[in-house]
Motif scaffolding. Sequence first.
Motif, PDB file in Angstrom:
ATOM      1  N   ASP A 221      43.358   2.655  -5.831  1.00  6.34           N
ATOM      2  CA  ASP A 221      44.181   3.861  -5.978  1.00  6.34           C
ATOM      3  C   ASP A 221      45.641   3.481  -6.218  1.00  6.34           C
ATOM      4  OD1 ASP A 221      42.010   5.511  -5.603  1.00  6.34           O
ATOM      5  OD2 ASP A 221      42.364   5.773  -3.450  1.00  6.34           O
ATOM      6  N   THR A 224      50.761   6.909  -7.092  1.00 11.57           N
ATOM      7  CA  THR A 224      50.789   8.298  -7.553  1.00 11.57           C
ATOM      8  C   THR A 224      49.634   9.103  -6.971  1.00 11.57           C
ATOM      9  OG1 THR A 224      51.792   7.553  -9.628  1.00 11.57           O
ATOM     10  CG2 THR A 224      50.856   9.769  -9.601  1.00 11.57           C
ATOM     11  N   GLU A 225      48.485   8.460  -6.795  1.00 14.03           N
ATOM     12  CA  GLU A 225      47.325   9.129  -6.207  1.00 14.03           C
ATOM     13  C   GLU A 225      47.418   9.220  -4.691  1.00 14.03           C
ATOM     14  OE1 GLU A 225      43.730   7.840  -9.192  1.00 14.03           O
ATOM     15  OE2 GLU A 225      44.748   6.242  -8.095  1.00 14.03           O
TER      16      GLU A 225
END
Length: 295
Positions: A221, A224-225
């Motif tokens: 990940d 931003t996630e």
Amino acid sequence: MTQAVTPLSALTPLDWTWRDQQIRYTVQGKGQPLLLIHGFGASIGHWKHNIPALAAQGYQVFALDLLGFGASAKPAWDYSLDLWQDLLRDFWQAKIQQPTVFVGNSIGGLLSLAMLANYPDLCAGGVLINCAGGLNHRPDELALPLRVVMGTFAKLVSSRLTGPFIFNQVRQKSRIKNTLYQVYGDRQAVTDELVEMLYEPSCDPGAQQVFASVITAPPGDSPTELLPKRQHSLLVLWGDRDPWTPIKGSQIYQDLAAQNAGVEFHPIPGAGHCPHDENPSLVNSLILDWLQRLG
């Protein structure tokens, strides 16, 4: 800006067994727990200037060698951010069991952010130091020529024929020192002890397979996630001369800081990828000031 040398012998080595594998860790002090997580190829020793300074100010400071690095075991497993999150979760359950501030450099920073996002009940906050954007670069992040080069390198590293040869070239002390000179803003911080700290674990059985697994692992990940999922405050520190994760990549954190969205951002002038080792006095001071306000 370096400070007085803290010998590695000041860090007491302890061992804990996880999934039948030895994990090296250390702990100093009493109080609010902090868990320090190193970056790629590093180990507990990379925090030698930080652990005593933070512990002396009323914190219980833990640090561990991630599986595959330092003095921890190096089994021939598939390495990933998910695997190391499992390790951190289980270490917390076994040794800490209190809301913890996760502090990480590079990949350790990304792991700290992932813990805040995925295991909020374990956390009290996070400190990200030159946080990586992924375990590896995503193909779409690289220009076409570099994408081909990195893809070819990954294949060669993971090959049983060429992998050991390439790894033996990469881990030469002279190459380690030259790489550190490239990524450290302060060359005086590149000591023989630092080079030895990175070189010695590379001689362990299994080190080449770990290197190949990490180099070819999925990126995991992205910040931003992960950022929208966090529930805790963040302190973000960034060496402004970092060529690996340039400060321009920290804009997402700077924007959140400008919005007063639970993020505090500070550039570390003149430092490269490891400001906690290059300018520990400033980094320790910023962390302690932030922890006091967090508390």
